[in-house]
Design an enzyme around this catalytic site. Sequence first.
Site, PDB file in Angstrom:
ATOM      1  N   THR A 130     -37.031  37.441  -6.842  1.00 39.00           N
ATOM      2  CA  THR A 130     -38.247  37.461  -5.843  1.00 39.00           C
ATOM      3  C   THR A 130     -38.742  35.930  -5.947  1.00 39.00           C
ATOM      4  OG1 THR A 130     -40.460  37.879  -6.142  1.00 39.00           O
ATOM      5  CG2 THR A 130     -39.673  38.042  -7.991  1.00 39.00           C
ATOM      6  N   ASP A 132     -41.862  35.172  -5.363  1.00 42.31           N
ATOM      7  CA  ASP A 132     -43.060  35.015  -5.778  1.00 42.31           C
ATOM      8  C   ASP A 132     -43.384  34.284  -7.129  1.00 42.31           C
ATOM      9  OD1 ASP A 132     -43.625  36.319  -3.320  1.00 42.31           O
ATOM     10  OD2 ASP A 132     -43.681  38.305  -4.502  1.00 42.31           O
TER      11      ASP A 132
END
Length: 327
Positions: A130, A132
């Site tokens: 990810t 993030d």
Amino acid sequence: MSIDIKKIGLFTSGGDAPGMNAGIRAVVRACVYHDKEVYGIYRGYQGMVENDIVKLDVRSVSNIIQRGGTILKSARSDEFRTIEGRKKAFESLKSNGIDALVAIGGNGTFTGLHKFYQEHGIPCICLPGTIDNDLPGMDYTIGYDTATNTAVEAIDKIRDTALSHNRLFFIEVMGRHSGYIAINSGIAGGAVAIIIPEEETSTDELIAKIDVGAINNKKSSLVVVAEGGESGNVWKIANTIKEKAPYYDVKVTILGHLQRGGSPSYFDRVLASRLGVEAVEGLLNGIKDVMIGVKDGKTVYVDFDTVDNNRHEIDEESLRLAKILSI
């Protein structure tokens, strides 16, 4: 303790992240190296439900390490959220003789994998894929480094036009509820202010920061905004500044999914390669129902409760650094 695993299923799930293909390549080659069969499950959990499964070999993953996205594709699966859907997925795996799983994805992927393990007992390990960088218990997630470099490159280009027109730019970066991309791309891009979910910034505080730059004869100002900030979305923030400080020529740029694409950095390629190999070897040594990561240079296995109940907080030193450098 070694366990008798013969066939490993591999899939990617959730939002794509640069480096996923490097992880796929590593898992496949580690399986072949350890004389295990490996099967690619297309479109994540939905492909598992629909038995969209293909045997992979070394040649299946040639020339993909430098590619963004995921060759196994990703998709949402409402069906897998149900008991019946997960049972269908289990039957698909059984029909192919798959007795262990490696997933590459974020929090939602791991949540689904944990639930599947609880119900059907298939050993599984999840790689943190990810952009993030929002998973606790590890330093970096696969894709974060590339996404941040992409954001910095865009910020540098926006600064060129900001300087040409003496403008104030608000630049929104991705990250969901994590400010990691924002804080580090903001520091690297010379932002006058950085708005992140982990730290509330009032409109008056923001205007004061921008005004300090103007007093110091800054010819342009850039404000980096994390998409999940408590102060609201980038348009709300920019419009509020227009109202309260109309003497600024305010513009907005949303980088969006630009940050997901592109060739992964060397860091993401190496991280994904390392974790892919060690995930396979972990399964073969009896480790299961965990997410694998790197913390302080060492491989760690993080359990579901840690991932589900904690945040990967931004360290105070990064926040302090951003404040010092923004003047």
